[in-house]
Design a protein around this motif. Structure first.
Motif, PDB file in Angstrom:
ATOM      1  N   ARG A  75       0.837  -1.195   0.000  1.00 51.63           N
ATOM      2  CA  ARG A  75       0.000   0.000   0.000  1.00 51.63           C
ATOM      3  C   ARG A  75       0.873   1.246   0.000  1.00 51.63           C
ATOM      4  NH1 ARG A  75      -4.569   0.050   4.530  1.00 51.63           N
ATOM      5  NH2 ARG A  75      -5.262   1.694   3.114  1.00 51.63           N
ATOM      6  N   GLY A  76       0.288   2.362  -0.363  1.00 56.95           N
ATOM      7  CA  GLY A  76       0.934   3.642  -0.104  1.00 56.95           C
ATOM      8  C   GLY A  76       1.387   4.426  -1.327  1.00 56.95           C
ATOM      9  N   PHE A  77       1.828   5.646  -1.044  1.00 61.08           N
ATOM     10  CA  PHE A  77       2.282   6.629  -2.041  1.00 61.08           C
ATOM     11  C   PHE A  77       3.802   6.588  -2.118  1.00 61.08           C
ATOM     12  CE2 PHE A  77       4.267  10.754  -2.691  1.00 61.08           C
ATOM     13  CZ  PHE A  77       3.627  11.253  -3.810  1.00 61.08           C
ATOM     14  N   SER A  78       4.351   6.807  -3.305  1.00 62.56           N
ATOM     15  CA  SER A  78       5.796   6.989  -3.412  1.00 62.56           C
ATOM     16  C   SER A  78       6.106   7.963  -4.540  1.00 62.56           C
ATOM     17  CB  SER A  78       6.505   5.645  -3.649  1.00 62.56           C
ATOM     18  OG  SER A  78       5.948   4.973  -4.744  1.00 62.56           O
ATOM     19  N   ALA A  79       7.279   8.606  -4.423  1.00 66.60           N
ATOM     20  CA  ALA A  79       7.739   9.551  -5.446  1.00 66.60           C
ATOM     21  C   ALA A  79       9.045   9.027  -6.032  1.00 66.60           C
ATOM     22  CB  ALA A  79       7.948  10.933  -4.833  1.00 66.60           C
TER      23      ALA A  79
ATOM     24  N   ARG B   8       5.675   5.383   1.135  1.00 64.71           N
ATOM     25  CA  ARG B   8       6.721   4.362   1.009  1.00 64.71           C
ATOM     26  C   ARG B   8       8.013   5.091   0.681  1.00 64.71           C
ATOM     27  NH1 ARG B   8       6.352   1.305  -3.231  1.00 64.71           N
ATOM     28  NH2 ARG B   8       7.039  -0.640  -2.323  1.00 64.71           N
ATOM     29  N   LYS B   9       8.999   5.024   1.602  1.00 63.87           N
ATOM     30  CA  LYS B   9      10.248   5.747   1.396  1.00 63.87           C
ATOM     31  C   LYS B   9      11.371   4.772   1.088  1.00 63.87           C
ATOM     32  CE  LYS B   9       8.922   9.477   4.470  1.00 63.87           C
ATOM     33  NZ  LYS B   9       9.151  10.192   5.726  1.00 63.87           N
ATOM     34  N   TYR B  10      12.286   5.205   0.231  1.00 65.88           N
ATOM     35  CA  TYR B  10      13.451   4.374  -0.046  1.00 65.88           C
ATOM     36  C   TYR B  10      14.300   4.278   1.220  1.00 65.88           C
ATOM     37  CZ  TYR B  10      17.844   2.734  -1.923  1.00 65.88           C
ATOM     38  OH  TYR B  10      18.976   2.018  -2.137  1.00 65.88           O
ATOM     39  N   ALA B  11      14.505   5.413   1.863  1.00 68.57           N
ATOM     40  CA  ALA B  11      15.241   5.466   3.126  1.00 68.57           C
ATOM     41  C   ALA B  11      14.856   6.756   3.824  1.00 68.57           C
ATOM     42  CB  ALA B  11      16.747   5.437   2.871  1.00 68.57           C
ATOM     43  N   HIS B  12      15.120   6.834   5.105  1.00 65.96           N
ATOM     44  CA  HIS B  12      14.732   8.030   5.840  1.00 65.96           C
ATOM     45  C   HIS B  12      15.406   9.276   5.259  1.00 65.96           C
ATOM     46  CE1 HIS B  12      13.180  10.399   9.081  1.00 65.96           C
ATOM     47  NE2 HIS B  12      14.389  10.851   9.347  1.00 65.96           N
ATOM     48  N   GLN B  13      16.702   9.166   4.988  1.00 67.17           N
ATOM     49  CA  GLN B  13      17.442  10.315   4.461  1.00 67.17           C
ATOM     50  C   GLN B  13      17.139  10.582   2.988  1.00 67.17           C
ATOM     51  OE1 GLN B  13      19.241  12.448   6.176  1.00 67.17           O
ATOM     52  NE2 GLN B  13      18.816  11.295   8.048  1.00 67.17           N
TER      53      GLN B  13
ATOM     54  N   PRO C  24      13.985   9.885   0.831  1.00 68.90           N
ATOM     55  CA  PRO C  24      12.623   9.338   0.823  1.00 68.90           C
ATOM     56  C   PRO C  24      12.089   9.003  -0.572  1.00 68.90           C
ATOM     57  CG  PRO C  24      12.557  11.701   1.183  1.00 68.90           C
ATOM     58  CD  PRO C  24      14.014  11.315   1.185  1.00 68.90           C
ATOM     59  N   TYR C  25      12.733   9.506  -1.611  1.00 67.02           N
ATOM     60  CA  TYR C  25      12.286   9.216  -2.981  1.00 67.02           C
ATOM     61  C   TYR C  25      13.067   8.013  -3.518  1.00 67.02           C
ATOM     62  CZ  TYR C  25      16.433  12.069  -3.430  1.00 67.02           C
ATOM     63  OH  TYR C  25      17.699  12.565  -3.250  1.00 67.02           O
ATOM     64  N   TRP C  26      12.551   7.453  -4.621  1.00 67.69           N
ATOM     65  CA  TRP C  26      13.170   6.276  -5.249  1.00 67.69           C
ATOM     66  C   TRP C  26      13.835   6.720  -6.547  1.00 67.69           C
ATOM     67  CZ3 TRP C  26      12.213   1.302  -3.007  1.00 67.69           C
ATOM     68  CH2 TRP C  26      11.351   1.334  -1.899  1.00 67.69           C
ATOM     69  N   GLU C  27      15.050   6.214  -6.792  1.00 64.43           N
ATOM     70  CA  GLU C  27      15.754   6.525  -8.042  1.00 64.43           C
ATOM     71  C   GLU C  27      15.599   5.338  -8.988  1.00 64.43           C
ATOM     72  OE1 GLU C  27      19.206   9.614  -6.685  1.00 64.43           O
ATOM     73  OE2 GLU C  27      19.716   7.500  -6.587  1.00 64.43           O
ATOM     74  N   GLN C  28      15.077   5.606 -10.160  1.00 64.32           N
ATOM     75  CA  GLN C  28      14.808   4.532 -11.129  1.00 64.32           C
ATOM     76  C   GLN C  28      15.105   5.031 -12.539  1.00 64.32           C
ATOM     77  OE1 GLN C  28      10.661   3.745 -10.052  1.00 64.32           O
ATOM     78  NE2 GLN C  28      11.211   1.609  -9.793  1.00 64.32           N
ATOM     79  N   ASN C  29      15.205   4.091 -13.458  1.00 58.78           N
ATOM     80  CA  ASN C  29      15.455   4.454 -14.845  1.00 58.78           C
ATOM     81  C   ASN C  29      14.109   4.746 -15.531  1.00 58.78           C
ATOM     82  OD1 ASN C  29      16.853   4.908 -17.188  1.00 58.78           O
ATOM     83  ND2 ASN C  29      16.902   2.727 -17.761  1.00 58.78           N
ATOM     84  N   LEU C  30      13.638   5.983 -15.397  1.00 56.99           N
ATOM     85  CA  LEU C  30      12.313   6.360 -15.892  1.00 56.99           C
ATOM     86  C   LEU C  30      12.460   7.355 -17.030  1.00 56.99           C
ATOM     87  CD1 LEU C  30      10.795   7.127 -12.392  1.00 56.99           C
ATOM     88  CD2 LEU C  30      10.271   5.103 -13.788  1.00 56.99           C
ATOM     89  N   ALA C  31      11.989   6.973 -18.217  1.00 55.31           N
ATOM     90  CA  ALA C  31      12.183   7.831 -19.396  1.00 55.31           C
ATOM     91  C   ALA C  31      11.589   9.226 -19.204  1.00 55.31           C
ATOM     92  CB  ALA C  31      11.574   7.159 -20.625  1.00 55.31           C
ATOM     93  N   ILE C  32      10.397   9.291 -18.616  1.00 52.58           N
ATOM     94  CA  ILE C  32       9.712  10.593 -18.510  1.00 52.58           C
ATOM     95  C   ILE C  32      10.510  11.561 -17.632  1.00 52.58           C
ATOM     96  CG2 ILE C  32       8.198  10.055 -16.526  1.00 52.58           C
ATOM     97  CD1 ILE C  32       6.897  11.725 -19.704  1.00 52.58           C
ATOM     98  N   CYS C  33      11.304  11.020 -16.709  1.00 49.07           N
ATOM     99  CA  CYS C  33      12.175  11.860 -15.867  1.00 49.07           C
ATOM    100  C   CYS C  33      13.578  11.972 -16.471  1.00 49.07           C
ATOM    101  CB  CYS C  33      12.270  11.276 -14.457  1.00 49.07           C
ATOM    102  SG  CYS C  33      10.696  11.175 -13.601  1.00 49.07           S
ATOM    103  N   ARG C  34      14.049  10.876 -17.060  1.00 50.63           N
ATOM    104  CA  ARG C  34      15.426  10.819 -17.583  1.00 50.63           C
ATOM    105  C   ARG C  34      15.608  11.681 -18.834  1.00 50.63           C
ATOM    106  NH1 ARG C  34      15.760   5.372 -19.834  1.00 50.63           N
ATOM    107  NH2 ARG C  34      15.006   6.439 -21.686  1.00 50.63           N
TER     108      ARG C  34
END
Ligand SMILES: [Zn+2]
Length: 195
Positions: A99-103, A132-137, A139-149
């Protein structure tokens, strides 16, 4: 500042729905994207949807549309958020527990994109959503995303709860849930622009 709202997937995209078919990601994220644009315009912001069509528009074309605007007004005057709903692996059309939100940002994300992701996460927490956080420090997730990349401006992809979790789907489809998801984007954009 030009604020561009992207909604992934089209009517013909396979999968991308709740197991009971009550939520379809292409339709839900279009509704949310429209609500975000309306709310931002009401507050005087220059906002628009990148995909107004119902069918799937390729990532390449969506990036092209965004970068055309970046070149017209300058990349630092453009902000992109791509609105999605998550699904738990193996994405098998069954109900799951996650469950949950992530960025999410790309692997080559700028400091501005990361700051924007933090602003959206803060706004999601203010809306009372589970994040949903990747880590406390970090909190966002780094991924290979075309729309961002492949876009020239700060860009974040949001996964707005899970389309294969019963509680998340019930909340997403409620008016309260739609308002919470809309508000978190509007507030997150304002937090970013004011910081
Ligand atoms: Zn998606």
């Amino acid at each position: 500042m030009k604020i561009l709202i992207d909604n992934g997937h089209g009517v013909e995209t396979a999968g991308k729905r709740s197991p009971d078919g009550s939520l379809r990601e292409y339709s839900y994220t279009r509704e949310i994207a429209r609500r975000i644009v309306q709310a931002l315009r009401k507050e005087g912001f220059d906002a628009e949807q990148i995909v107004t069509e119902e069918q799937d528009i390729s990532l390449e074309e969506r990036c092209r549309r965004i970068n055309t605007i970046c070149r017209q007004v300058g990349s630092k005057n453009v902000l992109v958020v791509s609105v999605h709903c998550n699904a738990a692996p193996p994405n098998d059309g069954q109900w799951h527990k996650a469950r949950g939100f992530s960025a999410h940002v790309s692997l080559n994300a700028s400091a501005a994109s990361k700051k924007f992701a933090r602003s959206l996460i803060k706004a999601a927490e203010e809306q009372g959503l589970r994040v949903r956080k990747y880590a406390h420090q970090m909190p966002y997730w780094e991924q290979n995303l075309a729309i961002c990349r492949d876009t020239l401006c700060p860009a974040v992809l949001t996964e707005n709860l899970f389309q294969d979790n019963r509680e998340d789907v019930a909340f997403l489809l409620s008016e309260e849930g739609k308002q919470a998801v809309t508000c978190l984007h509007v507030s997150g954009i304002k937090h970013y622009l004011n910081s």
